[in-house]
Scaffold this motif. Structure first.
Motif, PDB file in Angstrom:
ATOM      1  N   TYR A 101      51.545  -0.181 -11.400  1.00  0.00           N
ATOM      2  CA  TYR A 101      50.772   0.553 -10.398  1.00  0.00           C
ATOM      3  C   TYR A 101      49.365   0.874 -10.897  1.00  0.00           C
ATOM      4  O   TYR A 101      48.379   0.767 -10.163  1.00  0.00           O
ATOM      5  CB  TYR A 101      51.491   1.849 -10.023  1.00  0.00           C
ATOM      6  CG  TYR A 101      52.714   1.649  -9.155  1.00  0.00           C
ATOM      7  CD1 TYR A 101      52.584   1.190  -7.842  1.00  0.00           C
ATOM      8  CD2 TYR A 101      53.984   1.909  -9.635  1.00  0.00           C
ATOM      9  CE1 TYR A 101      53.699   1.006  -7.033  1.00  0.00           C
ATOM     10  CE2 TYR A 101      55.113   1.722  -8.841  1.00  0.00           C
ATOM     11  CZ  TYR A 101      54.965   1.271  -7.538  1.00  0.00           C
ATOM     12  OH  TYR A 101      56.068   1.084  -6.751  1.00  0.00           O
ATOM     13  N   PHE A 143      43.794   4.155  -3.086  1.00  0.00           N
ATOM     14  CA  PHE A 143      44.907   3.341  -3.576  1.00  0.00           C
ATOM     15  C   PHE A 143      45.595   4.028  -4.751  1.00  0.00           C
ATOM     16  O   PHE A 143      46.821   3.985  -4.872  1.00  0.00           O
ATOM     17  CB  PHE A 143      44.417   1.958  -3.997  1.00  0.00           C
ATOM     18  CG  PHE A 143      45.517   0.964  -4.244  1.00  0.00           C
ATOM     19  CD1 PHE A 143      45.962   0.140  -3.227  1.00  0.00           C
ATOM     20  CD2 PHE A 143      46.131   0.869  -5.489  1.00  0.00           C
ATOM     21  CE1 PHE A 143      46.990  -0.766  -3.430  1.00  0.00           C
ATOM     22  CE2 PHE A 143      47.159  -0.031  -5.709  1.00  0.00           C
ATOM     23  CZ  PHE A 143      47.596  -0.847  -4.683  1.00  0.00           C
ATOM     24  N   LEU A 146      47.865   6.676  -3.432  1.00  0.00           N
ATOM     25  CA  LEU A 146      49.059   6.033  -2.881  1.00  0.00           C
ATOM     26  C   LEU A 146      49.992   5.576  -3.991  1.00  0.00           C
ATOM     27  O   LEU A 146      51.219   5.694  -3.891  1.00  0.00           O
ATOM     28  CB  LEU A 146      48.660   4.842  -2.002  1.00  0.00           C
ATOM     29  CG  LEU A 146      47.920   5.170  -0.703  1.00  0.00           C
ATOM     30  CD1 LEU A 146      47.450   3.886  -0.020  1.00  0.00           C
ATOM     31  CD2 LEU A 146      48.808   5.984   0.239  1.00  0.00           C
ATOM     32  N   LEU A 149      51.879   8.490  -5.353  1.00  0.00           N
ATOM     33  CA  LEU A 149      52.964   8.860  -4.445  1.00  0.00           C
ATOM     34  C   LEU A 149      54.149   7.928  -4.610  1.00  0.00           C
ATOM     35  O   LEU A 149      55.316   8.374  -4.648  1.00  0.00           O
ATOM     36  CB  LEU A 149      52.455   8.834  -2.996  1.00  0.00           C
ATOM     37  CG  LEU A 149      53.454   9.244  -1.910  1.00  0.00           C
ATOM     38  CD1 LEU A 149      53.890  10.691  -2.108  1.00  0.00           C
ATOM     39  CD2 LEU A 149      52.842   9.055  -0.521  1.00  0.00           C
ATOM     40  N   LEU A 150      53.887   6.645  -4.737  1.00  0.00           N
ATOM     41  CA  LEU A 150      54.967   5.678  -4.925  1.00  0.00           C
ATOM     42  C   LEU A 150      55.674   5.900  -6.258  1.00  0.00           C
ATOM     43  O   LEU A 150      56.905   5.824  -6.337  1.00  0.00           O
ATOM     44  CB  LEU A 150      54.404   4.255  -4.854  1.00  0.00           C
ATOM     45  CG  LEU A 150      53.964   3.767  -3.477  1.00  0.00           C
ATOM     46  CD1 LEU A 150      53.257   2.427  -3.582  1.00  0.00           C
ATOM     47  CD2 LEU A 150      55.161   3.664  -2.535  1.00  0.00           C
ATOM     48  N   SER A 280      46.580  -4.713  -4.299  1.00  0.00           N
ATOM     49  CA  SER A 280      45.341  -3.917  -4.391  1.00  0.00           C
ATOM     50  C   SER A 280      44.102  -4.770  -4.139  1.00  0.00           C
ATOM     51  O   SER A 280      43.099  -4.272  -3.622  1.00  0.00           O
ATOM     52  CB  SER A 280      45.242  -3.245  -5.762  1.00  0.00           C
ATOM     53  OG  SER A 280      44.924  -4.180  -6.782  1.00  0.00           O
ATOM     54  N   TRP A 283      43.759  -5.054  -0.442  1.00  0.00           N
ATOM     55  CA  TRP A 283      43.311  -3.742   0.028  1.00  0.00           C
ATOM     56  C   TRP A 283      41.798  -3.595  -0.157  1.00  0.00           C
ATOM     57  O   TRP A 283      41.088  -3.173   0.759  1.00  0.00           O
ATOM     58  CB  TRP A 283      44.067  -2.658  -0.732  1.00  0.00           C
ATOM     59  CG  TRP A 283      43.464  -1.282  -0.654  1.00  0.00           C
ATOM     60  CD1 TRP A 283      42.539  -0.743  -1.493  1.00  0.00           C
ATOM     61  CD2 TRP A 283      43.736  -0.279   0.332  1.00  0.00           C
ATOM     62  NE1 TRP A 283      42.216   0.541  -1.118  1.00  0.00           N
ATOM     63  CE2 TRP A 283      42.932   0.857   0.004  1.00  0.00           C
ATOM     64  CE3 TRP A 283      44.572  -0.211   1.444  1.00  0.00           C
ATOM     65  CZ2 TRP A 283      42.963   2.030   0.754  1.00  0.00           C
ATOM     66  CZ3 TRP A 283      44.591   0.955   2.191  1.00  0.00           C
ATOM     67  CH2 TRP A 283      43.803   2.055   1.849  1.00  0.00           C
TER      68      TRP A 283
END
Length: 296
Positions: A101, A143, A146, A149-150, A280, A283
């Motif tokens: 991540y 990002f 996010l 959070l993941l 990403s 994104w």
């Protein structure tokens, strides 16, 4: 079999067009020396040095480690984010899942590259460079949040980083950082020169075989293969176009195969998952030009 066919086709193209391949390699080498090396090398050495300095204890709070990775990785330029994340994995500060991540979130061009090369030399306006840098980091921070959070809602919290054996801690972190930085710089130079030459050869071949706009073809191919050459070509052919700043933003967000190869090689040393990184990139290609449009 397909790989062999592609390789031999490229070898034949390079043999048939040695002058064009040479010109592309020279252009890539000049861009590396002028636009990348002066902005990238000092930060890579300092980042590596900071990460190699022994600490008394690892921070028990995940968010501190994540912020550290973002600050060091996102402001150093490509591929400092990958270097930072993999080094933190080796130091026992990040787990493998966390590194996937963070590799995706901690990936941005260096401020000196955007402000110095893109802003001053391509845009001719430092303020435009600041706005592009802001757009990149706004997209990255969204990002990053996010990703946090993941990680919080996934099994990451059950996976603890593997602690590094302190007995193997180096007594000369500065010397080690210079040595490791040399490896990264060689990797960057190799990929930039190779993909610049490849982009030039393919551009010439396609332009000779088909009736296409040379400016569009060259910019598109170079953007796919090598980001710095792509933005230089976009400047040469689209500087007066109203879409020019957004085209530059999209090319920088796409990165090109040269940078992706650098990241893949570095991430492989820590077995870092690459799917979040690929997501990403999509994104950023969508959001960075849009955010830049809102800022401008």
């Amino acid at each position: 079999m397909i790989n062999l066919i592609i390789i031999w086709c490229l070898i034949i193209l390079f043999i048939l067009q040695p002058g064009i391949a040479h010109d592309g390699a020279v252009a890539g080498a000049q861009l590396f020396m002028h636009a990348l090396l002066p902005y990238l090398l000092p930060y890579i050495i300092l980042t590596q040095w900071l990460l190699k300095i022994p600490t008394e204890s690892r921070s028990p709070k995940s968010w501190k480690r994540y912020v550290k990775a973002y600050i060091l990785g996102s402001f150093g330029g490509f591929p400092v984010g990958a270097v930072t994340v993999t080094e933190m994995v080796k130091n026992g500060e990040l787990s493998r899942r966390e590194s996937g991540y963070l590799l995706a979130a901690c990936h941005a061009p260096g401020p000196m590259f955007i402000l110095g090369f893109v802003g001053t030399e391509l845009f001719g306006n430092t303020m435009s460079g600041w706005k592009l840098l802001a757009a990149i980091h706004i997209a990255n921070i969204i990002f990053f949040l996010l990703a946090l959070l993941l990680m919080r809602n996934s099994q990451t919290k059950r996976e603890t980083p593997k602690q590094k054996n302190n007995a193997k801690t180096s007594s000369s972190p500065l010397l080690d950082s210079i040595r490791d930085s040399t490896n990264v710089i060689i990797l960057v130079a190799t990929t930039v020169i190779f993909f610049s030459a490849l982009g030039n050869v393919l551009t010439s071949s396609i332009s000779s075989a088909f009736t296409v706009d040379l400016g569009i073809t060259k910019t598109l191919l170079l953007a796919i293969f090598e980001m710095t050459s792509g933005v230089q070509s976009a400047t040469d052919h689209f500087f007066t176009s109203p879409v020019f700043p957004f085209l530059i933003a999209a090319i920088i967000s796409m990165n090109g195969l040269s940078i992706h190869m650098q990241v893949f090689v570095i991430a492989k040393t820590a077995d870092t998952p690459l799917l979040p990184y690929l997501i990403s990139r999509l994104w950023s290609i969508i959001t960075v030009p849009f955010i830049l449009y809102l800022i401008l």
